[in-house]
Scaffold this active site. Structure first.
Site, PDB file in Angstrom:
ATOM      1  N   GLY A  13       0.839  -1.200   0.000  1.00 45.30           N
ATOM      2  CA  GLY A  13       0.000   0.000   0.000  1.00 45.30           C
ATOM      3  C   GLY A  13       0.867   1.240   0.000  1.00 45.30           C
ATOM      4  O   GLY A  13       1.742   1.376   0.851  1.00 45.30           O
ATOM      5  N   ALA A  83      -0.721  -7.328  -4.424  1.00 45.24           N
ATOM      6  CA  ALA A  83      -0.265  -8.350  -3.473  1.00 45.24           C
ATOM      7  C   ALA A  83      -1.364  -9.399  -3.368  1.00 45.24           C
ATOM      8  O   ALA A  83      -2.515  -9.076  -3.084  1.00 45.24           O
ATOM      9  CB  ALA A  83       0.002  -7.708  -2.116  1.00 45.24           C
ATOM     10  N   CYS A 171     -17.365   5.696   7.463  1.00 55.45           N
ATOM     11  CA  CYS A 171     -16.861   6.865   6.747  1.00 55.45           C
ATOM     12  C   CYS A 171     -17.915   7.970   6.708  1.00 55.45           C
ATOM     13  O   CYS A 171     -18.273   8.466   5.650  1.00 55.45           O
ATOM     14  CB  CYS A 171     -16.457   6.416   5.333  1.00 55.45           C
ATOM     15  SG  CYS A 171     -15.256   7.472   4.555  1.00 55.45           S
ATOM     16  N   GLY A 338      -7.236  10.194   7.457  1.00 52.43           N
ATOM     17  CA  GLY A 338      -5.903  10.341   6.888  1.00 52.43           C
ATOM     18  C   GLY A 338      -4.876  10.685   7.951  1.00 52.43           C
ATOM     19  O   GLY A 338      -3.787  10.097   8.009  1.00 52.43           O
ATOM     20  N   CYS A 373      -9.200  17.298  11.827  1.00 50.63           N
ATOM     21  CA  CYS A 373     -10.006  17.024  10.638  1.00 50.63           C
ATOM     22  C   CYS A 373     -10.698  18.296  10.167  1.00 50.63           C
ATOM     23  O   CYS A 373     -11.042  19.151  10.988  1.00 50.63           O
ATOM     24  CB  CYS A 373     -11.045  15.962  11.015  1.00 50.63           C
ATOM     25  SG  CYS A 373     -11.751  15.174   9.600  1.00 50.63           S
ATOM     26  N   LYS A 410      -9.138  23.741   4.015  1.00 47.24           N
ATOM     27  CA  LYS A 410      -9.058  22.495   3.241  1.00 47.24           C
ATOM     28  C   LYS A 410      -8.388  22.759   1.886  1.00 47.24           C
ATOM     29  O   LYS A 410      -7.584  21.940   1.419  1.00 47.24           O
ATOM     30  CB  LYS A 410     -10.441  21.860   3.065  1.00 47.24           C
ATOM     31  CG  LYS A 410     -10.364  20.595   2.213  1.00 47.24           C
ATOM     32  CD  LYS A 410     -11.433  19.573   2.444  1.00 47.24           C
ATOM     33  CE  LYS A 410     -11.320  18.467   1.414  1.00 47.24           C
ATOM     34  NZ  LYS A 410     -12.234  17.366   1.592  1.00 47.24           N
TER      35      LYS A 410
END
Ligand SMILES: Cc1cc2nc3c(=O)[nH]c(=O)nc-3n(C[C@H](O)[C@H](O)[C@H](O)COP(=O)(O)OP(=O)(O)OC[C@H]3O[C@@H](n4cnc5c(N)ncnc54)[C@H](O)[C@@H]3O)c2cc1C
Length: 429
Positions: A13, A83, A171, A338, A373, A410
């Site tokens: 990843g 993978a 999410c 993130g 965030c 942002k």
């Protein structure tokens, strides 16, 4: 006397967690480590800006960069491959070149970092998702572009909109951002008065986010929903989605006109002309296939982000199992943002480096992870901070700052973060 051969660290990843850890390991150990990043995609994507792609405010190329040159500049090998299987006992991973799946190869490692993110479980509800379903997704660039085509068709013939997160989702932040941006996009297109917009969520209250909410989050989110005229369904469990209809097993509908007592939606439907629903996440297929994860395919780690059974396997980001900190009747999972993925990646990288050097490892209990965030709403938003995202009872800081500066933040952060990741400055804030 010659120095020992560099240790082989294989990272599965190359996104928020994997790329951060790769740069950090190379920064810490330089030539004492050989780092290889394997990702099936050849570009790093700034996923938080995918919410803007359906409205044409971003193209995927503007919010991504190629991984190979970025890695090679820092002496990291990059392999674009899938993978397939991890053999923890033999310490190797089977990969297949993207585009030529028959060309398989085995990569050996001394240390492995699993940073493979989520597998999106669209089949949780029949009819959800862009692969044979009736709702859009923004989880990948490809999905977001498909959602843009549907949006263009919708603008020609508008009607009711449903946006949200199904039972078991984690999410919620992206679902909120998407509905607020969609509402703003309709106002800009002068179509707002022709569209009812409903947020459908398994959360028990607005602003829960799968973590029991932050102080004032519920009041602030409800106020904003009423202010811009959004309806909402709480505790939603969806039965199925058919063309233009969401079928509810349970859920309570609150409207901006009468939001005090919800209308029971059990066995009922709500119509939509444009729908975007985010399903739950599972761990990546390679982890589930290799038996290294829990029942949902997430890797259970100790406080060093190390696999419980294999001390040379670490995990970071969405791939890590995190216990839900707050109850949620309709099934909520835990968000791993993130920033949190970066925190885990730094810890895992530091502990891989310490293991290689024979130094003591540094713990980072999940309860000590903080969260920063930005929730964007088109031309405004909310900046959020808490010192303990996964330990609601122990939080000392929970700050929400609403206003247009959240949107500007942002915009700036997107540019800064892409530059930081392209140039490998992951030890910068
Ligand atoms: C629509 C959306 C909006 C979001 N908005 C925000 C936000 O505003 N702020 C925020 O902080 N977070 C946000 N998030 C969450 C954030 O994107 C994640 O926290 C972050 O991407 C997790 O990073 P990761 O590296 O763990 O996993 P991912 O970013 O999912 O990366 C996993 C990588 O592994 C690769 N991979 C998987 N399996 C294999 C395999 N078998 N072989 C090779 N490669 C493989 C994938 O190609 C991918 O590149 C959002 C998420 C979504 C979906």
């Amino acid at each position: 006397m010659s120095s020992p051969a560099p240790k082989q660290v294989l990272i599965l990843g190359g996104s928020f967690a994997g790329l951060t850890a790769a740069y950090e390991l190379k920064r810490l150990l330089k030539d004492r480590v050989q780092v290889t990043v394997v990702d099936k995609n050849d570009r790093f994507m700034f996923i938080p800006s995918l919410v803007w792609v359906p409205f044409g405010w971003r193209d995927p190329e503007q919010i991504s960069f190629p991984l190979r040159p970025a890695c090679e500049r820092k002496g990291i090998e990059f392999r674009q491959a899938t993978a397939l299987a991890i053999d923890a006992a033999q310490q190797h991973v089977e990969i297949a070149e993207v585009g030529t799946p028959d060309r398989k190869e085995t990569l050996r490692y001394d240390y492995l970092l699993i940073a493979t993110g989520p597998h999106v479980q669209f089949d949780i509800v029949p009819g959800v998702g862009p692969h044979g379903g009736y709702t859009e997704s923004i989880c990948t660039a490809e999905h977001a572009l498909q959602a843009r085509e549907a949006w263009q068709r919708f603008l020609q013939d508008p009607g009711p909109v449903i946006v949200g997160a199904t039972q078991g989702s984690s999410c919620y932040g992206a679902a909120y951002e998407f509905i607020f941006n969609l509402e703003y996009a309709l106002r800009r297109a002068k179509l707002r008065d022709r569209v009812t917009i409903t947020y459908v969520t398994s959360e028990p209250f607005l602003g829960h986010f799968g973590i029991g909410g932050l102080k004032h989050a519920q009041g602030m989110t409800e106020w904003f929903f009423r202010h811009v005229g959004l309806d909402w369904v709480l505790n939603a469990v969806l039965e199925r989605v058919t063309p233009g209809l969401v079928h509810f097993r349970s859920g309570q509908l609150f409207t901006t006109k009468d939001d005090k007592k919800g209308v029971d939606l059990a066995g009922q439907t709500l119509p939509f002309k444009y729908g975007m629903l985010i399903p739950p996440f599972l761990g990546a297929e390679v982890v589930r296939r290799s038996g290294l994860g829990n029942e949902r395919g997430f890797v259970v780690t100790d406080e060093y982000f190390r696999h419980l059974k294999y001390p040379n396997i670490f995990a970071a980001g969405v791939a890590v199992a995190v216990a839900p900190p707050a109850p949620c009747e309709a099934g909520c999972s835990v968000p791993k943002t993130g920033y949190i993925s970066e925190v885990m990646a730094h810890t895992a990288a530091a502990n891989i480096a310490a293991s290689i050097e024979g130094k003591p490892l540094t713990p980072k209990p999940q309860a000590d992870i903080d969260a920063k965030c930005i929730l964007d709403a088109g031309n405004q938003g909310i900046i959020m901070y808490t010192d303990r995202i996964y330990a609601p009872q122990q939080r000392r800081w929970q700050t929400l700052i609403p206003g247009p500066w959240a949107h500007w933040a942002k915009l700036l952060f997107e540019k800064y973060f892409l530059w930081k990741m392209r140039t490998g400055r992951v030890n910068w804030p």
